[in-house]
Design a protein around this motif. Sequence first.
Motif, short mmCIF file in Angstrom:
data_model
loop_
_atom_site.label_atom_id
_atom_site.label_comp_id
_atom_site.label_asym_id
_atom_site.label_seq_id
_atom_site.Cartn_x
_atom_site.Cartn_y
_atom_site.Cartn_z
N TYR A 63 1.12 -8.51 17.27
CA TYR A 63 0.95 -9.81 16.61
C TYR A 63 -0.42 -9.98 15.95
CZ TYR A 63 0.90 -14.83 15.91
OH TYR A 63 0.80 -16.06 15.35
N VAL A 64 -1.49 -9.60 16.66
CA VAL A 64 -2.84 -9.78 16.11
C VAL A 64 -2.99 -9.02 14.80
CG1 VAL A 64 -5.30 -9.48 16.53
CG2 VAL A 64 -3.79 -10.10 18.42
N LEU A 65 -2.46 -7.80 14.78
CA LEU A 65 -2.55 -7.00 13.55
C LEU A 65 -1.71 -7.60 12.44
CD1 LEU A 65 -2.60 -3.29 14.77
CD2 LEU A 65 -4.48 -4.81 14.14
N VAL A 66 -0.59 -8.22 12.80
CA VAL A 66 0.24 -8.88 11.79
C VAL A 66 -0.56 -9.98 11.10
CG1 VAL A 66 2.30 -10.28 11.42
CG2 VAL A 66 2.39 -8.36 12.99
N LEU A 67 -1.25 -10.79 11.93
CA LEU A 67 -2.08 -11.86 11.35
C LEU A 67 -3.18 -11.27 10.47
CD1 LEU A 67 -2.66 -14.54 14.13
CD2 LEU A 67 -1.02 -14.52 12.26
N LEU A 68 -3.80 -10.21 10.94
CA LEU A 68 -4.86 -9.57 10.16
C LEU A 68 -4.32 -9.06 8.83
CD1 LEU A 68 -7.17 -7.47 12.48
CD2 LEU A 68 -7.84 -8.97 10.60
N ALA A 69 -3.14 -8.44 8.91
CA ALA A 69 -2.53 -7.90 7.69
C ALA A 69 -2.26 -9.04 6.70
CB ALA A 69 -1.24 -7.16 8.02
N ALA A 70 -1.74 -10.16 7.23
CA ALA A 70 -1.46 -11.30 6.35
C ALA A 70 -2.73 -11.77 5.67
CB ALA A 70 -0.83 -12.44 7.17
N ALA A 71 -3.82 -11.90 6.47
CA ALA A 71 -5.09 -12.34 5.90
C ALA A 71 -5.55 -11.38 4.81
CB ALA A 71 -6.14 -12.45 7.00
N LEU A 72 -5.35 -10.09 5.06
CA LEU A 72 -5.78 -9.08 4.11
C LEU A 72 -4.98 -9.18 2.80
CD1 LEU A 72 -7.93 -6.86 4.45
CD2 LEU A 72 -6.03 -5.24 4.64
N VAL A 73 -3.65 -9.34 2.94
CA VAL A 73 -2.83 -9.48 1.73
C VAL A 73 -3.28 -10.71 0.95
CG1 VAL A 73 -0.50 -9.85 0.85
CG2 VAL A 73 -0.86 -8.32 2.79
N GLY A 74 -3.49 -11.83 1.68
CA GLY A 74 -3.96 -13.06 1.03
C GLY A 74 -5.27 -12.81 0.29
N LEU A 75 -6.17 -12.08 0.94
CA LEU A 75 -7.48 -11.82 0.34
C LEU A 75 -7.34 -11.01 -0.95
CD1 LEU A 75 -10.60 -11.91 0.57
CD2 LEU A 75 -10.46 -9.76 1.83
N VAL A 76 -6.53 -9.96 -0.88
CA VAL A 76 -6.38 -9.10 -2.06
C VAL A 76 -5.77 -9.89 -3.23
CG1 VAL A 76 -5.16 -7.10 -2.99
CG2 VAL A 76 -6.24 -6.96 -0.74
N VAL A 77 -4.72 -10.65 -2.93
CA VAL A 77 -4.11 -11.45 -4.00
C VAL A 77 -5.13 -12.45 -4.56
CG1 VAL A 77 -2.30 -13.12 -4.55
CG2 VAL A 77 -1.80 -11.20 -3.04
N ALA A 78 -5.91 -13.08 -3.66
CA ALA A 78 -6.89 -14.06 -4.12
C ALA A 78 -7.94 -13.41 -5.02
CB ALA A 78 -7.57 -14.72 -2.92
N LEU A 79 -8.38 -12.22 -4.65
CA LEU A 79 -9.40 -11.55 -5.46
C LEU A 79 -8.86 -11.20 -6.84
CD1 LEU A 79 -11.12 -9.20 -2.84
CD2 LEU A 79 -12.10 -11.19 -3.97
N VAL A 80 -7.64 -10.66 -6.86
CA VAL A 80 -7.04 -10.28 -8.15
C VAL A 80 -6.83 -11.53 -9.01
CG1 VAL A 80 -4.99 -9.34 -9.26
CG2 VAL A 80 -5.95 -8.22 -7.24
N VAL A 81 -6.18 -12.53 -8.41
CA VAL A 81 -5.90 -13.76 -9.15
C VAL A 81 -7.20 -14.43 -9.58
CG1 VAL A 81 -4.99 -16.09 -8.91
CG2 VAL A 81 -3.67 -14.15 -8.10
N GLY A 82 -8.17 -14.49 -8.65
CA GLY A 82 -9.44 -15.14 -8.95
C GLY A 82 -10.15 -14.46 -10.11
N LEU A 83 -10.24 -13.15 -10.07
CA LEU A 83 -10.91 -12.42 -11.14
C LEU A 83 -10.26 -12.70 -12.48
CD1 LEU A 83 -11.74 -8.93 -9.60
CD2 LEU A 83 -13.33 -10.61 -10.51
#
Lengths: 318, 242
Positions: free
Chosen positions: A81-101
């Motif tokens: 479960y903890v890794l699932v949450l981490l993975a979700a945060a990571l996906v969110g971060l990557v999408v945010a960086l791409v979209v933000g840029l």
Amino acid sequence: MTLKSFGSVLFFLVVLAALAFLPFYAGEYVVTLMIGMTGYVVLATAWALFSGPTRYISLATVAFFGIGAYTVSVLSETLPYVLVLLAAALVGLVVALVVGLATLRLAGVYFVIFSFGLAELVRQLVTWYEVNITGTLGRYIFLPVTSDGIYWQLLALAAATLLFSWAIGRSRLGLALKVIGDDEVVASHCGINIAGVKLALFSVSAVIITLVGAIQAPRWTYIEPSMVFNPTTSFLTLIMALLGGVDRLWGPLLGAIPLFLLFEWLSANFPNHYPIILGLIFIAIVFVLPNGVLAAAERIFSKRRGVTVPAANQGGAL
Amino acid sequence: MTEILTLSGISKRFGGLTAVSDLTFSLKAGEVVGLLGPNGSGKTTVMNMISGFFAPSQGTIALKGEAIQGLPSHRIAPKGVARTFQLVRALPSLTVAQNVETALAFGRHKLWGRIARERALHHLEEVGLAGRAEERACDITYIDQKRMELARALATEPDLLLLDEWLAGLNPTELQTGISLIRSLERQGMTILLVEHVMDAIRALCSRCVVMNAGRKIADGATDEVLRDPDVVRAYLGDDHA
Ligand SMILES: Nc1ncnc2c1ncn2[C@@H]1O[C@H](COP(=O)(O)OP(=O)(O)OP(=O)(O)O)[C@@H](O)[C@H]1O
Ligand SMILES: [Mg+2]
């Protein structure tokens, strides 16, 4: 630490502890209600973290919320479960960086439209993938997380978000935000990387929103794109933050609580007219209290005492 | 003396309008140079290209030998370039001291907290704003805002200071104070490029002047000679006076 700020910290901790013990003396219904409410408190606070100082009105909230929920549904059987949450945060971060840029260059209404479009685009992509590749539309989430557990996680996330927002208010980043809000030309001539600051804030805000979606996902057992990518989530978040006031630490929270309860009541009692009432409330808030209830309250309060309130600043309240 | 700033063949076009055209000049370290020219001749545009507000359409700008043309302001500022603006740009929601602390927090040395505070107070005193630190930047007079803006520029300890009509609007006493302030900066070794219309100030401060007209350089040399130059006189006063 002054006595006053010590008192504030103590108060914050006592309230937090009281809320944490809630599942032990309140019923299942209250916990369910608190999950929804705490979720929106985090969403509104995280939304204001970016949109308050930058004045970018984002309707992409549900894009990240949904990404969080979907990541959990895809990974829940394969990772702890903890890794699932981490993975979700990571996906969110990557999408945010791409979209933000790609989009933080857009100004004003273009950004609003784009952010709304982004949420739709993500929903369509997920739907297309599920229908054409996976062959099913919905997904089941079987995770041994109780609703008490979800509530505690959201409460911790809420506390962390508020603490983070407060810390920003007194950091160099907070000063950078005020300077950018005042005059971008001066900001950049003082050495502030405006695009970088905006991207950083957008990403942090997006990661928190993604986590709300990820933490709440096990609640539903079954999810499909139209549920977790419902644009109403974006609109509600925005109205709550605006009602409370985006320039103050406690603003979004104070907007989220009453509005969440009101919407719960409305959707239970007037299910058919709910969208119309929602729209009317939205218009009323923007016209009557453009700076939020906290600013309005301070104005009334200071009129009585005959002092002028300085312009809004974040993080002064704790 | 070595060259600190070199503009070579700089042009700036806004749509069809050429604001600056093929401009070349350089500043030696420690020089105080006047950039003169009639209204609309492109002086502010030159400042803007040096500080990174605009990228030049053509040409190169070298700061201490390093090409900086087209870099954004936030990359140029930490290399030791600071400026004031022709129309003052205060940060209205901050206090006077915070305006200066901003330059310290994000400048070359990234100073923050008590040290930044002390430095800010020192620079405020330097420009004649001692004891005004806690006032709000939007409440002080235009002239005081100009002082504050200079303190903000000085706080970065720039090697090159760009002053765009900083002395404009001062009364005679203030003008004398302003001139001696700039002299003291010169003694500290700062290189200063100043756009100015106040002739007394130019004569008092600048050993050298560059004169522009309609975006082009029409003179560059020792101040008295340049001000006697028939082309310069014609540019300022019109053909009849040449
Ligand atoms: N951002 C801009 N967009 C379009 N045109 C501009 C811009 N900035 C300057 N210009 C034009 O470029 C020309 C030069 O302007 P500039 O401000 O550099 O002149 P100046 O020498 O500083 O004049 P002044 O003495 O009045 O300050 C003017 O014709 C002006 O209208
Ligand atoms: Mg000018």
